[in-house]
Design an enzyme around this catalytic site. Sequence first.
Site, PDB file in Angstrom:
ATOM      1  CD  GLN A 162      -2.756  -1.155   2.536  1.00 54.34           C
ATOM      2  OE1 GLN A 162      -2.852  -2.186   3.180  1.00 54.34           O
ATOM      3  NE2 GLN A 162      -3.380  -0.040   2.907  1.00 54.34           N
ATOM      4  NE  ARG A 164     -13.212  -0.065   4.479  1.00 50.43           N
ATOM      5  CZ  ARG A 164     -13.807  -0.623   3.448  1.00 50.43           C
ATOM      6  NH1 ARG A 164     -13.867  -1.919   3.344  1.00 50.43           N
ATOM      7  NH2 ARG A 164     -14.343   0.110   2.501  1.00 50.43           N
ATOM      8  CD  GLU A 216      -9.036   4.143   6.563  1.00 48.90           C
ATOM      9  OE1 GLU A 216      -8.974   5.230   7.151  1.00 48.90           O
ATOM     10  OE2 GLU A 216      -8.056   3.500   6.202  1.00 48.90           O
TER      11      GLU A 216
END
Lengths: 783, 163
Positions: free
Chosen positions: A220, A367, A737
Amino acid sequence: MALEVTEARPLGKPIKRKEDARLVRGQGRYLDDIALPGMLYLALVRSPYAHARIKRIDTSRAKALPGVHLVLTGEDLAAKNLAWMPTLAGDKQMVLAVGKVLFQYQEVAAVVAESRALAEDAANLVEVEYEPLPVVVDPFYALEPEAPILREDRDPPSNRIFHWEVGDREATEEALRRSAVVVKERIRMPRVHPAPLEPCGCIADYQRATGKLTWYVTSQAPHAHRTVLSLVSGLPEHKIHVISPDVGGGFGNKVPVFPGYVCAIVASIGLGRPVKWVETRTENLTSTNFARDYHMEVEIGATEDGRVTALKVFTIADHGAFDAAADPTRFPAGLFSIVTGSYDFPTAFAEVDGVYTNKAPGGVAYRCSFRVTEASFLIERAMNSLALRLNLDPAELRLRNFIPPEKFPYRSPLGWTYDSGDYAATLKRAMEIIDYPALRREQAERRARGELMGIGVSTFTEIVGAGPSHTFDILGIKMFDSCEIRVHPTGKVIARLGTRHQGQGHETTFAQVIAEELGLTTDDVIVEEGDTDTAPYGLGTYASRSTPTAGAAAAVAARRVRDKARKIAAHLLEVAEEDVDWDGQRFHPVGAPARSVGMAEVALAAYTNLPPGMEPGLEASVYYDPPNLTFPNGAYICVVDIDRGTGQVHVRRFVAVDDCGTVINPMVVEGQIHGGLTEGFAIAFLQEIAFDDTGNCLAPNFMEYLVPTAVETPRWETDRTVTPSPHHPIGAKGVGESPNVGSPAAFANAVIDALAPLGVTHLDIPLYPWKVWEVLRQHGITE
Amino acid sequence: MRVTLTVNGEVRSADVEPRTLLAYLLRDEFRLTGTHVGCDTTSCGACTVLLNGVPVKSCTVLAVQADGGEVMTVEGLEQDGQLHPLQEGFWESHGLQCGFCTPGMLMTAYALLREVPDPDEETIRRAISGNLCRCTGYQNIVKAIRYAAERLSAAGAVAGEVK
Ligand code: FES
Ligand code: FES
């Protein structure tokens, strides 16, 4: 039927995703899809014990197996000074165990062989003799004087990793003493795992001839990984090329660096061949980063008429054997200090103690924008406990305490400056959609009949978009993000950003932002991320930071391109620059809309027909350092019915009204909300990475760690209010999120609301049917 | 061991170990990497393909069990440059995010629509319950499958016969 929607002014429209063209054909290129000539496979030998001394490792049988190229142990790595690696949280972590193991499934040896299966075979032939040591599972016990010290490498020896506090302790305690009502609750957010459907993995490809390492990795944050890798390995950074290919979900799991990665790189450098390591699901759930595991104690004070007066929070954070969280440097407990939520608390205080235990390392932001989920769960649960005590409707209590719109920008007692929000409007919208008064009437009727119906409200505020460089860095690297735009002579655009999407749709949404600014359509713009040799440096995609940071960079870069384009347009239109108007799609002389030039003509002129003295080309590169974070919010209302025979909770309705400021693509935003709510549902009802007393992981695979299927997953109802961020170039806030942050409390509040007549004020999630049934049994009301 | 099977209409052979799984035969030998592997307990369905017309989790089928059989993978859905209505449906309805579960979902849905051309929501949810998705929350996947069902019935066709 046109699947490629070519639309002018694409911002805010539900444009179909560009990335889907390959993904629906099965032509995505995920990490494990990549095969390089001569590639070898790596498998890891893992510890069966949670805490044990390593007495002996015998690799001879593994090495003797034909097709095995290399076996590595901690001692081998220690000789290269690579037995330990730094974590993103400033701790260090063993790559391969030296001396002892500290959690079950810890990496003990690595085997490299011709095939995946052969590597597994050889791993089974590595013999390790252990001497079990006493195990510390309970983080409270870990802080007792008699608890064994787990990390002998630490000085001074202690199981406490850090103590962190924020706010005014004295003022808060004083305010609580003076409060008419004080409610206390112990609230646990259990250990869970992001578990993206694609596990983590990498291929290290070191070329001896050039000294260049190409590292394909499920990442990521590829740029940050390149820098970390360079610092750890000593390889020059320009000779490390990180490629994060299509990523099959991340959710925070793919931010850290894992031992398997380091082993694959060491092996490739040693062998001069590409080495692939892909973890199994079991390895994923047991070793590569859990989330949460916060044990919280809250005191909330209020006046008799339900105005909050103070909030005090004490938390024990179980980080496992190594603090492998990925928090910004100055925030060992992440952004937990958002814990005052949407409410106007005059004063507050929070403290967090990080603790080592014999469990897998981590504490990642699953998240979640760094511990915001824990904070939101805590305050939203605590508000409900307070409502119960005051005998006030939980929605009413919230309406009495929201930060009012006129107080924005709002300085919270724990130091954040909230950018914008209209919390009452958002909650009222949700109440209207679900017809809240009617639900409460229905509930009263059902209660009278002995039925268990619950209504849960959660009105959370998130803090996303890390972050302003004066406050945020990871290992010293400031948390800006970037975008580079090049306009080709025919007016087609390639844009590269420092983020790395994993399903969020950046190839489409960032194309929308850029196309909107340049008067193009999304088909004219290609967005690329994830290749460190081509993309500008950025910190990556997690913590809902992409739109607030890289999305802002995209808008600003496009505006810089447009500024130059305006000069060229003036030249083409033969008027002064001040006399050029931009109507959103084309330039024209002020007052003469009939004559105009668009971006394609301007782009061509940028390479063929420039005003005298102007530098050729049409491009811009922006590193965007956000002035503040963005504060999306939402109001979620959940309705549940509980089966008195089984304790099973049925989610009858769930309304989610989100406010993430300006919406770039409503279809993508809704998709993010659906997905996040489903993960929140899982956390509330199905999932926990639990351990037995000897540190055995009790949820090491998808048989034990339950991911909701389409059958259990409720139907989601979504809507939005729009309160733009005043400091973001297009007014957008992060959103990916919010649903995962805000929903667990809505579910839990609904269940506890159903059980409130029995005197229940709190139950820890996950709310397994047996747990609910046990409450019913204790009250003698099971059917 | 030598295995020969028909994959997406093409006859293909390979030498495999007795323990080789069908998923890895497809991915590593035939380079059909649309079929994904997401777990080790037959739980996730990312590896779903059709074996002799029946959806199977190819991570739990030995390659040798597929010998002589007919396999259809996600790569076989598009015909003559025309996406299958299911692929269109997933695209139109935002039925995917990261896309990792998508090939398995598509194959399960394909088998469903052949059995039940006009499934209601409950039927769809039950049918795909062996396929996990971590991103979408399923709601848009249900929509995508309904989209395909409607397209197929409008075309008066059955899945698999649409060109
Ligand atoms: S890979 Fe998960 S079921 Fe086959
Ligand atoms: S789209 Fe990511 S798992 Fe389904």
